[in-house]
Write an enzyme that holds these catalytic residues in place. Structure first.
Site, short mmCIF file in Angstrom:
data_model
loop_
_atom_site.label_atom_id
_atom_site.label_comp_id
_atom_site.label_asym_id
_atom_site.label_seq_id
_atom_site.Cartn_x
_atom_site.Cartn_y
_atom_site.Cartn_z
N LYS A 195 55.81 -7.23 -64.09
CA LYS A 195 55.75 -6.12 -65.04
C LYS A 195 54.84 -6.52 -66.19
O LYS A 195 55.01 -7.57 -66.79
CB LYS A 195 57.15 -5.81 -65.55
CG LYS A 195 57.22 -4.77 -66.65
CD LYS A 195 58.67 -4.39 -66.88
CE LYS A 195 58.94 -3.79 -68.22
NZ LYS A 195 60.38 -3.47 -68.38
C1 R5P Z 1 61.37 -4.57 -73.27
O1 R5P Z 1 61.85 -4.06 -74.24
C2 R5P Z 1 61.72 -4.10 -71.99
O2 R5P Z 1 61.34 -4.94 -70.94
C3 R5P Z 1 61.32 -2.68 -71.69
O3 R5P Z 1 61.91 -2.36 -70.49
C4 R5P Z 1 59.84 -2.45 -71.58
O4 R5P Z 1 59.19 -2.69 -72.77
C5 R5P Z 1 59.53 -1.05 -71.04
O5 R5P Z 1 59.89 -0.07 -71.88
P1 R5P Z 1 58.83 0.79 -72.68
O6 R5P Z 1 58.17 1.69 -71.68
O7 R5P Z 1 59.65 1.55 -73.66
O8 R5P Z 1 57.84 -0.13 -73.32
#
Ligand code: R5P
Length: 283
Positions: A195
């Protein structure tokens, strides 16, 4: 999508998350709701029973931490879960963000019927080695049960600004170079999914990572801009999104997750997806 040479169990869990479209290409819309593990009651996640549960049927997978999963999400809805298992930090101490450990065990993830576990890895931070070791330990444990490992290229306090529009930031930070470097290290140390964030010069990120890539959405932007981000990332070859705030903080989250899904799974353009969003908002 490259399934590599994984076990039957891991491969089957991957296709539960990355759904095939009509052409046989595999993509995913993961709904990221793990923010409270270090943000506390994030806007839109104050009570996930009301805000997130209605979105879950539209997601291909959800990525919560344990508290949200057990107390706020319905076990009768069969959406695959990728469980956040690292923590130990808080936004109130931004400089310590990279100081993470494994908090929830792999056995607990199995009991919760997760298909995978997620771990943040902070490359080029004070805790680089510690967080790579977290990933390695998880990968070894998860392999025993055939669970997937999602490795997150987490950016610490000094790198946040250019990527997430938050924090102090380093003006010399080159996101494409950083994510190519960090993502490949994460792959090599045991992640089955990486990710990251979509950024300029993303080709070098895609070229250097062979496992499926999902992109986080970052801080909330106008809906059309978030759809463009999704479209550009899919065009650049990622297998999907793990998007949070740009869905659950949208003016109409249910319409937004369907619009994002239309880009990811149906190849809709930004204008078509935005039109769908506006139409669903009225229904
Ligand atoms: C970190 O806060 C997490 O891994 C979140 O899942 C990630 O940042 C994805 O969320 P967003 O789309 O709100 O950035």
């Amino acid at each position: 999508m490259n399934f590599g040479q994984l076990s039957w169990g891991k491969t089957n869990r991957l296709v539960q998350i990355f759904r095939p479209d009509k052409k046989g290409d595999h993509h995913t819309v993961m709904l990221a709701v793990d923010h409270p593990y270090f943000y506390g009651p994030t806007t839109g996640l104050e009570d996930p029973r009301k805000t997130i549960q209605p979105l879950v049927p539209y997601a291909d997978a959800i990525s919560p931490a344990k508290g949200t999963l057990e107390y706020c999400l319905d076990p009768l809805v069969a959406t695959p879960v990728i469980l956040r298992v690292t923590g130990g930090n808080s936004m109130t101490r931004r400089q310590e963000l990279s100081d993470e450990e494994i908090i929830t065990s792999v056995e607990e993830a199995v009991r919760l019927n997760a298909v995978g576990v997620s771990v943040s890895v902070y490359i080029d931070s004070d805790h680089q080695k510690q967080t790579i070791k977290n990933l390695g330990k998880l990968a070894n444990k998860a392999a025993k049960y055939g669970l997937l490992v999602l490795g997150i290229t987490a950016v610490g306090a000094n790198l946040e600004k250019k990527v997430k529009g938050e924090g102090k930031g380093d003006p010399d930070f080159d996101p494409g170079k950083y994510f190519a470097h960090a993502g490949r290290i994460i792959q090599e140390n045991g992640a089955n999914i990486v990710k990251t964030y979509f950024c300029e010069n993303f080709a070098q990120v895609r070229e250097g990572i062979q496992v499926p890539i999902v992109v986080a959405g970052g801080k909330k932007v106008p809906e059309k801009q978030a759809l463009k981000y999704t479209f550009d990332a899919i065009q650049a070859g990622v297998e999907g999104v793990d998007m949070g705030r740009n869905i659950f903080q949208a003016e109409n989250p249910t319409a937004m997750i369907q619009a994002v899904s239309s880009v990811v799974h149906k190849g809709k353009t930004v204008d078509e997806a935005y039109e769908l969003y506006e139409q669903l908002k009225k229904e």
